[in-house]
Design an enzyme around this catalytic site. Structure first.
Site, short mmCIF file in Angstrom:
data_model
loop_
_atom_site.label_atom_id
_atom_site.label_comp_id
_atom_site.label_asym_id
_atom_site.label_seq_id
_atom_site.Cartn_x
_atom_site.Cartn_y
_atom_site.Cartn_z
CG ASN A 1 12.34 1.24 6.74
OD1 ASN A 1 11.60 0.60 5.98
ND2 ASN A 1 12.37 1.00 8.05
CG HIS B 1 9.37 1.37 12.05
ND1 HIS B 1 9.39 0.00 11.90
CD2 HIS B 1 9.15 1.60 13.36
CE1 HIS B 1 9.19 -0.57 13.09
NE2 HIS B 1 9.06 0.38 14.00
CG LEU C 1 18.75 -4.14 3.82
CD1 LEU C 1 18.33 -2.80 3.26
CD2 LEU C 1 18.83 -5.20 2.72
CD GLU D 1 2.57 3.18 7.74
OE1 GLU D 1 3.31 2.69 6.87
OE2 GLU D 1 2.06 2.49 8.65
CB SER E 1 -0.98 0.01 1.17
OG SER E 1 -0.33 0.22 2.39
CB SER F 1 9.51 7.25 11.98
OG SER F 1 8.99 7.47 13.27
CG ASP G 1 12.64 -0.78 12.23
OD1 ASP G 1 12.56 -0.69 11.01
OD2 ASP G 1 12.09 -1.70 12.87
C1 GAR Z 1 3.71 -0.51 6.70
O1 GAR Z 1 2.86 -0.25 7.78
C2 GAR Z 1 5.15 -0.13 7.03
O2 GAR Z 1 5.23 1.00 7.85
C3 GAR Z 1 5.62 -1.37 7.76
O3 GAR Z 1 5.07 -2.43 7.04
C4 GAR Z 1 3.84 -2.02 6.47
C5 GAR Z 1 3.85 -2.36 4.99
O4 GAR Z 1 2.59 -2.15 4.43
N1 GAR Z 1 7.06 -1.44 7.80
C6 GAR Z 1 7.76 -1.96 8.82
O5 GAR Z 1 7.24 -2.46 9.80
C7 GAR Z 1 9.27 -1.91 8.66
N2 GAR Z 1 9.93 -2.25 9.88
P1 GAR Z 1 2.42 -2.04 2.85
O6 GAR Z 1 3.05 -3.30 2.25
O7 GAR Z 1 0.94 -2.00 2.63
O8 GAR Z 1 3.11 -0.80 2.40
#
Ligand code: GAR
Length: 210
Positions: free
Chosen positions: A107, A109, A93, A174, A13, A136, A145
């Protein structure tokens, strides 16, 4: 335009939000590659539908994490990407593989970092009875993170929030935050050379609130 690669492990998303911002003319970049560690990631299907080259690499077909990361970054470099966005890419990574990308990789988070690195961020914010939660965007380092936080978006936790509702309420924030930070970065307004991040030439002493 700046050439951007995106890595995503899942739903995609946040990738969709980047593509939408681009389609609206608000993010003048060129997406040169979308990569994943999961061949079945819906994010890859979104990229295909948008006509963006895709790459799926299976970590299990490499001897170790380092070998995977070096191959991944070699292929990203070969795509011509100058910038790299982790949009739900759920892997840590390798620091050495990452080195050439320092300052060019971000990134997103789902927490107000430095709070709640790792998983289950919404649950942890609720369990701590936090009044606020958020997302963030940070420059990526080898630390999970970790890396300097560039910008955050916040919301108030409400009485009716459970883990799922909170995650759902945070997601649109986000989706606003990530394209905006990528725009500032590719416009050259945000910079990080590994020492101190700067915004419009000024030291970034606290995360931008977007
Ligand atoms: C999002 O909420 C992102 O912030 C999180 O994974 C989700 C991905 O959703 N990322 C983390 O937790 C990274 N440590 P998406 O595939 O729908 O974008």
């Amino acid at each position: 335009p700046a050439k951007v690669a995106v890595l995503a492990s899942g739903r995609g998303s946040n990738l969709a939000a980047l593509l939408d911002a681009h389609a609206r003319g608000e993010l003048p970049v060129e997406f040169v590659l979308v990569g994943s560690d999961k061949a079945a990631a819906p994010a890859l299907r979104l990229a295909e539908a948008a006509g963006i080259p895709t790459l799926a690499l299976d970590p299990r077909s490499y001897p170790d994490r380092r070998a995977f990361d070096f191959d991944l970054f070699a292929r990203i470099a070969a795509s011509g990407a100058e910038w790299l966005v982790l949009a739900g890419f759920m892997r840590v990574l390798d620091g050495e593989a990452l080195q050439p990308w320092v300052g060019r990789i971000i990134n997103i988070h789902p927490s107000l970092l430095p709070k709640y690195r790792g998983l289950h961020t919404h649950r942890r914010a609720l369990e701590a009875c936090d009044a606020e939660h958020g997302a963030s965007v940070h420059f990526v380092t080898a630390e999970l993170d970790g890396g300097p936080v560039i910008a955050q978006a916040c919301l108030s936790i409400e009485a009716g929030d459970d883990e799922e509702r909170l995650a759902q309420r945070l997601l649109p924030l986000e989706h606003r935050l990530l394209p905006e930070v990528l725009r500032l970065l590719t416009e050259g307004r945000l910079r990080w050379d590994g020492q101190a991040p700067r915004f419009d030439g000024q030291l970034l002493t606290a995360p931008l609130r977007l």
